[in-house]
Design a protein around this motif. Structure first.
Motif: not given
Length: 196
Positions: A112-121
């Protein structure tokens, strides 16, 4: 999605975007972290062949909480609350201002894109709060969804460790990726906090 873990108050969120947030690593979530770590997809993704007992994980948690690594609980914003959905870690080398990055998401949080979003944070935190100049990671080459997520967050492939890992009982390369502070672009969740 499992219900939010409640300690009587909302979890602490250090930085966030519209999708997810990062808060402190929590001893009261050791069993939740352990459950995620024993998921077969995580075992394969890390190239491990055997699970760990809850007792061993609980003993390791005490050491992790005292260590110098920077550990986050990843929260998804769902409904009225923040639900823990993963763990992200920076393993810093202060002498050269770099860190290795490791992330793990709960099975129900993937895709759901959470890995990308968390990695960016985490990169935002690393470059704007911890003042690191570079963050790097290793990922097993057959794990193409992870490679894509890291690329979308700002990592670039810089090489490979040949035959360094296992993927479903087969020897495989580990892809080495890095992200530089000088190349970190786009919106920051941290810098607006500094101007408030």
């Amino acid at each position: 999605m499992e219900p939010a873990i409640s300690t009587g108050t909302e979890p602490i969120i250090w930085i966030r975007d519209n999708t997810c947030g990062l808060g402190p690593y929590r001893a009261d979530l050791v069993e939740t972290y352990w459950r995620w770590e024993q998921d077969p997809a995580v075992l394969v993704g890390y190239g491990r062949q055997q699970p760990e007992s809850l007792e061993a994980r609980t003993e390791g948690m005490a050491r992790q909480l005292r260590g110098d690594n920077i550990r986050f609980t990843v929260y998804e914003f769902a409904g009225d609350g923040a639900v823990p959905v993963g763990v992200a870690t920076l393993l810093p080398d202060p002498a050269v201002r770099t860190a290795e990055y490791v992330v793990m998401l709960a099975p129900e949080a993937r895709g759901r894109g959470l890995g990308t979003a968390a990695t960016r944070l985490v990169l935002d935190y690393a470059f704007h709060i911890t003042d690191l100049r570079m963050v790097w990671l290793k990922v097993l080459a057959p794990n193409s969804p992870a490679v894509r997520a890291y690329e979308q967050a700002g990592f670039r492939t810089v090489g490979a460790l040949r035959e360094a890992g296992y993927w479903l009982e087969r020897i495989c390369d580990e892809v080495v990726m890095d992200a530089l502070a000088a190349e970190f672009t786009g919106p920051s969740a941290v810098t607006p906090l500094m101007t408030e």
